[in-house]
Enzyme design. Structure first.
Site: not given
Ligand code: FPP
Length: 246
Positions: A24, A26, A28-29, A37, A41, A69, A75, A135, A211
């Site tokens: 979680d 991405n 905000r980053w 946004r 990602h 999800s 989105r 793995l 945990e």
């Molecule tokens: C949540 O951050 C992240 C996602 C909805 C996407 C996750 C995707 C990746 C890490 C990159 C691609 C991965 C693979 C395996 C190809 P958010 O967008 O909800 O962030 P926020 O809460 O800061 O808005």
């Protein structure tokens, strides 16, 4: 250097065999940098590589990542297509490396909703890495835990209607074996990044005794050090599974 943390992990012993991660932060980053946004990602892909390699180094057997999800389908369409494109790019770019590292990739979720290109990519990575022994990497895509549980209930009901299962035989094991995660043990450790204290419809059944480890680090900034810190923290926990300590 991460050797110091790895050495501590080895001394402590009892590495979590299954680690699950809610990736979680991405968005905000990206916002912190004034970027759209999808840039967050994209930066998050590097963190995926870090955590996969760190998991192998630490001796984790199963790594389950929440990548997209069912709720994420709501989105903006531009963000969804950027994410799907990244998925295809990740697979094209990483498949050979993952295979050579001994990683077996599995995709969990409703893959019927994926566009044909993304579905083909997912099938390709599963096929080309299926002999991986080091793995198991589970990518949860178009996944929600409630939908997974509803699907399990449907599958059980079908067996009852067909007469291959009796009502009185429906127990926890009957549910467990119809979850996407049936081949693997439950997660020992759940990591969530970006400082949110929620499970967000992720592995609700499977996390019963996991945990929890929450870190404020935003997903794109995560490195294997963060994974190692989480493992060290886990190794200090007293897991009782509802019982008392001897
Ligand atoms: C949540 O951050 C992240 C996602 C909805 C996407 C996750 C995707 C990746 C890490 C990159 C691609 C991965 C693979 C395996 C190809 P958010 O967008 O909800 O962030 P926020 O809460 O800061 O808005």
């Amino acid at each position: 250097m991460t050797d110091d943390l790895l050495a501590q992990i080895r001394v402590a012993g009892g590495v979590p065999r299954h680690v699950a991660v809610i990736m979680d932060g991405n968005g905000r980053w990206a916002r912190e940098r004034g970027l759209p946004r999808p840039f967050g990602h994209r930066a998050g892909m590097k963190a995926v590589r870090e955590v996969v390699e760190g998991a192998i180094e630490a001796g984790v057997e199963v790594l389950t990542l929440f990548a997209f999800s069912e709720e994420n389908w709501q989105r903006p369409v531009t963000e969804i297509s950027a994410l799907m494109q990244l998925l295809e790019e990740y697979i094209a770019r990483e498949v050979a490396e993952l295979h050579s590292q001994g990683v077996a990739v599995h995709v969990l979720g409703d893959r019927e909703r994926l566009a044909p290109g993304a579905r083909a990519a997912v099938e390709r990575i599963e096929r080309e890495t299926r002999d991986g022994q080091r793995l198991a990497l589970n990518l949860c895509i178009s996944y929600s835990s409630r939908a997974e549980l509803a699907r399990a209930a449907r599958l059980i009901a079908e067996d009852v209607l067909k007469g291959v299962k009796r009502l009185e035989d429906i127990d926890e094991e009957a549910v467990r074996e119809r979850l996407y995660t049936a081949p693997w043990r439950d997660p020992d450790l759940l990591i969530r990044t970006s400082g949110e204290y929620r499970v967000s419809n992720f592995l609700l059944w499977q996390l019963a005794y996991a945990e929890l480890y929450i870190t404020p680090v935003l997903w794109p900034d995560v490195t294997r050090r963060d994974l190692f810190q989480a493992i060290l923290d886990y190794q200090r926990r007293d897991r009782r599974f509802g019982r008392v300590t001897a």
